[in-house]
Design an enzyme around this catalytic site. Sequence first.
Site, mmCIF file in Angstrom:
data_model
loop_
_atom_site.group_PDB
_atom_site.id
_atom_site.type_symbol
_atom_site.label_atom_id
_atom_site.label_comp_id
_atom_site.label_asym_id
_atom_site.label_seq_id
_atom_site.Cartn_x
_atom_site.Cartn_y
_atom_site.Cartn_z
ATOM 1 N N HIS A 148 0.854 -1.266 -0.071
ATOM 2 C CA HIS A 148 0.059 0.032 -0.025
ATOM 3 C C HIS A 148 0.729 1.443 -0.113
ATOM 4 O O HIS A 148 0.382 2.302 -0.343
ATOM 5 C CB HIS A 148 -0.897 0.195 1.135
ATOM 6 N N ASP B 295 0.055 -7.407 1.278
ATOM 7 C CA ASP B 295 0.684 -6.167 1.461
ATOM 8 C C ASP B 295 2.135 -5.947 1.659
ATOM 9 O O ASP B 295 2.674 -5.209 2.435
ATOM 10 C CB ASP B 295 0.050 -5.453 2.869
ATOM 11 N N GLY C 4 3.143 6.203 7.874
ATOM 12 C CA GLY C 4 4.446 6.368 7.201
ATOM 13 C C GLY C 4 5.416 5.584 7.923
ATOM 14 O O GLY C 4 6.487 5.148 7.502
ATOM 15 N N ASN C 5 5.249 4.771 9.110
ATOM 16 C CA ASN C 5 5.680 3.549 9.412
ATOM 17 C C ASN C 5 5.585 2.367 8.610
ATOM 18 O O ASN C 5 6.432 1.473 8.618
ATOM 19 C CB ASN C 5 5.355 3.304 10.928
ATOM 20 N N SER C 6 4.594 2.372 7.835
ATOM 21 C CA SER C 6 4.111 1.402 6.983
ATOM 22 C C SER C 6 5.505 0.997 6.210
ATOM 23 O O SER C 6 6.065 1.637 5.491
ATOM 24 C CB SER C 6 3.074 1.613 6.138
ATOM 25 N N LEU D 265 10.040 -20.847 -16.606
ATOM 26 C CA LEU D 265 10.547 -22.275 -16.728
ATOM 27 C C LEU D 265 9.446 -23.366 -16.664
ATOM 28 O O LEU D 265 9.621 -24.302 -17.303
ATOM 29 C CB LEU D 265 11.602 -22.776 -16.057
ATOM 30 N N GLY D 266 8.615 -23.174 -15.772
ATOM 31 C CA GLY D 266 7.456 -24.055 -15.717
ATOM 32 C C GLY D 266 7.989 -25.176 -14.608
ATOM 33 O O GLY D 266 7.260 -26.292 -14.849
#
Length: 934
Positions: free
Chosen positions: A547, A587, A665-667, A720-721
């Site tokens: 976010h 997130d 802002g700490n996120s 690559l699968g």
Amino acid sequence: MISLATLTSLLLTVGPAPVPADGSPVEKALAAVGDVALRFDDPSGNAVRVERPSSGVVIDPRGWMITARHLVAEALTEPDAYRIEVALANGRARGARLVDHDERTDLALLELELEEGERVAAIPLAGDACPRSGARVHALGRPRGKPYAFAGATRHANGPVRLRGGELAAEELLLADAALLKEIDGGALVDGGGALLGICNASHVLELTREPEEGETIDLGHGVILSVETLRATFPGRIPAAAPEAGGAALWSDPLADAVATVADAVVCVWAGAPEERPLAPEPDDPHGRHPPAGLGSGVLIDSAGLLLTHSRLLAGSPETITVFLSSGSAFAATVLERRGSGNVALLALELPEGLRLPCATLGDSGAARPGEAVAVVAAPYRRAPSISAGVLAACEEEGPLRLSAEVHAGQAGAALVDARGRVIGIADPDLVPLGTHSEIENGLALATPVDHLRTAFADALAARGGESSLPAAPEQDERDALRRASGVPRVVAQTRDALLNVYVKVSAPRSGGFDPFGGEETVAHTQGLGSGVVIDESGLALTNWHVVESATEPDGTQRADHELEVSLPNGERYAARVLSTARDDDLALLQLELSAADDVHSVPFGDSQTLMVGQPVIAIGNPFGLANSVSAGIISTLDRDTHIAGRVRALKGMIQTDAAINPGNSGGALLDLEGRLVGINSAGSNWIAGRGFAIPVQRIRTVFRERLLSAQGLRSAYLGMGLEEAENGPLVAELDLDGPAARAGVEEGDRLLSIAGAAIDGRVEFTQAVLAARPDTPLPIELERAGRRIRRAPIPLSHTAWTLYRQCGLELEAIDYSTETDLVRSVSVDLHRAFTSDPAGSPRELMAGALRVVRVRPAARGPAVEPGDLLLGLQSTERDLDIERTALRRLEGLAQAAEAIGALATLEGGVARCWIWRAGEMLRVDLPVRRAR
């Protein structure tokens, strides 16, 4: 390239470490804290729980428990309809009998229904009837069986306190700056040794259901603690004596209480008025004194002759009388020597009798302070008992105020900010609000004016007085100071500072200044959002929250062209960054710092969130409200917490909850243990109530990193699968996509993987590195072992775009370019135009730059609609403009265009793309089923 050490740390699963048998004091105390449930039967006979957080505390092994009376009130008024049920740490539910209760103190005494001879864990009672101001404490609860803990320091009431319609005397209760939330209602307040100091009562704590509006004053109420002595007085003869081993502060060190005691006598009450008019106590509904009358606050005596520092606000309007009250009760008039508007600090002189000397504080060296140091705010507006807030220094800048992670409210104006040795390093300033925060609400952030600034500011006033030309000098720093700053939280801050980022999301917009018809369109980048981040590898790989960078990313996770990312470090270095991959549901986002060969960044080591314990100290470092490099400290409040966050569609599950201050802002920032290891990424918090910060556990980060952020889909890298499974005899091919390049090249599930592109593969780490280095559409040599034989295969990895299209519509496409197949592209451009317009002689205004050839069709999607060799040329859609409906054609000239167009139609439920294809000279319109890949 990601380092081997980082990949090893992120990709390998860390098993839980053994928990010490004796446990921490908090863990031991929590064993005696239970969930108190009140149940009744509905008309259908089903047992229903009364929904509210409720806890109780076992005080005797024979099953005696104390809780808050209001939590079991229904059982008092309707005993036949309601029954009490208690569950302790082991989760086993027991019935309980209400033995006694008291309405005035809101206490209830329960007796658990135990089997004959059964004993349960009980909490010892503290030996100190009245803990010292500033003593470290923990508030504990167990609502619905989930343990909670919140840390803080003790305060003492200065007057009667409101409790459920009545009032309790100051001597009957305790206060604390811990987050006394509903989660600990009826729970325990314990000292540093885990002994019971009292029962928590949160009946006056309010739960906000919305964010406060700007400028709105929010009163969240107050929690109180009924002291052990009050328990004894309420239930005489039924409360056990203090345990011999619960000797209080004598048995465990409490430096903060020592620091408060050192400075307490020098912290005084300042009143802008006559002595007889001074308020003696706060209002009963305001026990912490957060809303004092105008002119009432605190000050700090800084020399024995009566010099005093206080807050300028207390002297608003130039009062005729200023009175200072000492801890002894003596009162003296004071005069103003000077006020400093920039720092909101005033210097006063007390009018003392000849020869009288007063206790004074020692002024410290604010310039030597370091982020993470333990500090206390000590105020005394009512003088009976100091008002204490505990915390840490959030940041120390050469210019400007000291930044604190601690509560500072209006009632603490002029308070002393003291270090762990009781030396004053600043004057608390509740009016000096950090930019972007609200003074009306709790956010755990505050500011103080450093004493070093005041030494310079008041030099002239002191010289004019004829005494010293400056405030007292700070003592020399000694080994104790050096040790304090080289251990605990300050050590972790210093150790990790070069790996913790401030993240800024910027958007380009036209520069203002008017239209210039002769100039180009000049743009400037404006900061649109901010957050925090953590460097996890020296190559510049970093983690943050999705976010934080959401506005800078397209739906597929790519970075928007008109957005930029910039990150900064505490040392001032700034770097551009870009989004590599995102995991929206979790997130998380992976960033790459754009470093030069000369740039050097450090990374944070990964810890293990599986071994975290409730009550364990943690540190949060980030960019709250744009206050870069801010430190806050607290404890793990609870684990495995699910929470709904405003503005987020999905609930965050399995989170770490901490009472360290987590604000906007700490996120994306780091949650660290005391070894400096990353245990979580801070993701959500409340900027209006303390104690509710949430972090993503590092074990989930490892899983998301491995399965999503480093996946071909997440990184939009070559596909690559195939995956890998660790085995004793070497890594084995696993998770083979039967439609993928590896399976088509002859790789089989269970093959032992030896090397990729000549590099030996010993495990998942090397495999991930090799796949990241692979180039799309280029054969990738792989060496395998099958049934004892070595075999070689060369799958051709798909590009991310081609693989995404294949997953969405079942077609593997390759781009053909006008420059290489000119005649074919020219011909199909004309054919498409004529088929769409039904004009057999028409020609397009512009030829196509390329087309898409169908290489392979997924077997499940095979049918007469599309076949290998077909050319996919365009998508037809119906558009409505007002009442007019028209048919539109979008030509598909490259993979990126096709991915964008088909991706817009591909939903989880499925959709249809109306396509124009060319097959052997014939134009066909077909309906192609599309679905978003899960």
